[in-house]
Design a protein around this motif. Structure first.
Motif, mmCIF file in Angstrom:
data_model
loop_
_atom_site.group_PDB
_atom_site.id
_atom_site.type_symbol
_atom_site.label_atom_id
_atom_site.label_comp_id
_atom_site.label_asym_id
_atom_site.label_seq_id
_atom_site.Cartn_x
_atom_site.Cartn_y
_atom_site.Cartn_z
ATOM 1 N N VAL A 55 13.024 0.494 -0.250
ATOM 2 C CA VAL A 55 12.501 1.753 -0.762
ATOM 3 C C VAL A 55 11.178 2.046 -0.088
ATOM 4 N N HIS A 56 10.971 3.293 0.303
ATOM 5 C CA HIS A 56 9.698 3.715 0.895
ATOM 6 C C HIS A 56 8.791 4.232 -0.207
ATOM 7 N N ILE A 57 7.570 3.661 -0.299
ATOM 8 C CA ILE A 57 6.578 4.139 -1.251
ATOM 9 C C ILE A 57 5.774 5.227 -0.552
ATOM 10 N N PRO A 58 5.899 6.475 -0.963
ATOM 11 C CA PRO A 58 5.219 7.546 -0.233
ATOM 12 C C PRO A 58 3.695 7.458 -0.322
ATOM 13 N N SER A 59 3.056 7.856 0.772
ATOM 14 C CA SER A 59 1.590 7.922 0.771
ATOM 15 C C SER A 59 1.172 9.251 0.143
ATOM 16 N N ILE A 60 -0.111 9.432 -0.040
ATOM 17 C CA ILE A 60 -0.608 10.687 -0.617
ATOM 18 C C ILE A 60 -0.254 11.876 0.285
ATOM 19 N N ALA A 61 -0.302 11.648 1.605
ATOM 20 C CA ALA A 61 0.004 12.714 2.571
ATOM 21 C C ALA A 61 1.489 13.072 2.580
ATOM 22 N N GLU A 62 2.340 12.157 2.146
ATOM 23 C CA GLU A 62 3.777 12.440 2.149
ATOM 24 C C GLU A 62 4.117 13.180 0.894
ATOM 25 N N ARG B 220 0.851 -1.186 0.000
ATOM 26 C CA ARG B 220 0.000 0.000 0.000
ATOM 27 C C ARG B 220 0.884 1.231 0.000
ATOM 28 N N LEU B 221 0.317 2.362 -0.381
ATOM 29 C CA LEU B 221 1.059 3.612 -0.269
ATOM 30 C C LEU B 221 1.457 3.807 1.184
#
Length: 85
Positions: free
Chosen positions: A78-85, A32-33
């Motif tokens: 790797v970090h998958i950014p969320s919409i808030a990030e 998930r994001l």
């Protein structure tokens, strides 16, 4: 130089991805994001900056991400950014 042979260049071997999984657990079936992704393989930790490219085949949109920790030759995260990030 001697015999005008020109410069010599040596290329690094291509990266080979063996698995892509959620970093939290190998049992999670999807990402998930906001999740971290663990990528395992060979020749992953090249010299200089390592960049991971995710591309949507349908839309052609792409995002380049830098690993959240230094990449090793066999694993990177790797970090998958969320919409808030």
């Amino acid at each position: 130089g001697a015999d005008d042979r020109g410069p010599m260049a040596v290329a690094a071997p291509f990266a080979n991805i063996v698995s892509v999984q959620a970093a939290q657990s190998e049992l999670l079936p999807a990402l998930r994001l906001g999740d971290d992704v663990r990528i395992r393989g060979t020749n992953l930790g090249g010299q200089g900056t390592v960049v991971v490219l995710f591309e949507n085949a349908r839309s052609g949109e792409a995002i380049e991400l830098i690993p959240s920790a230094p990449a090793s030759a066999t694993e990177l995260t790797v970090h998958i950014p969320s919409i808030a990030e």
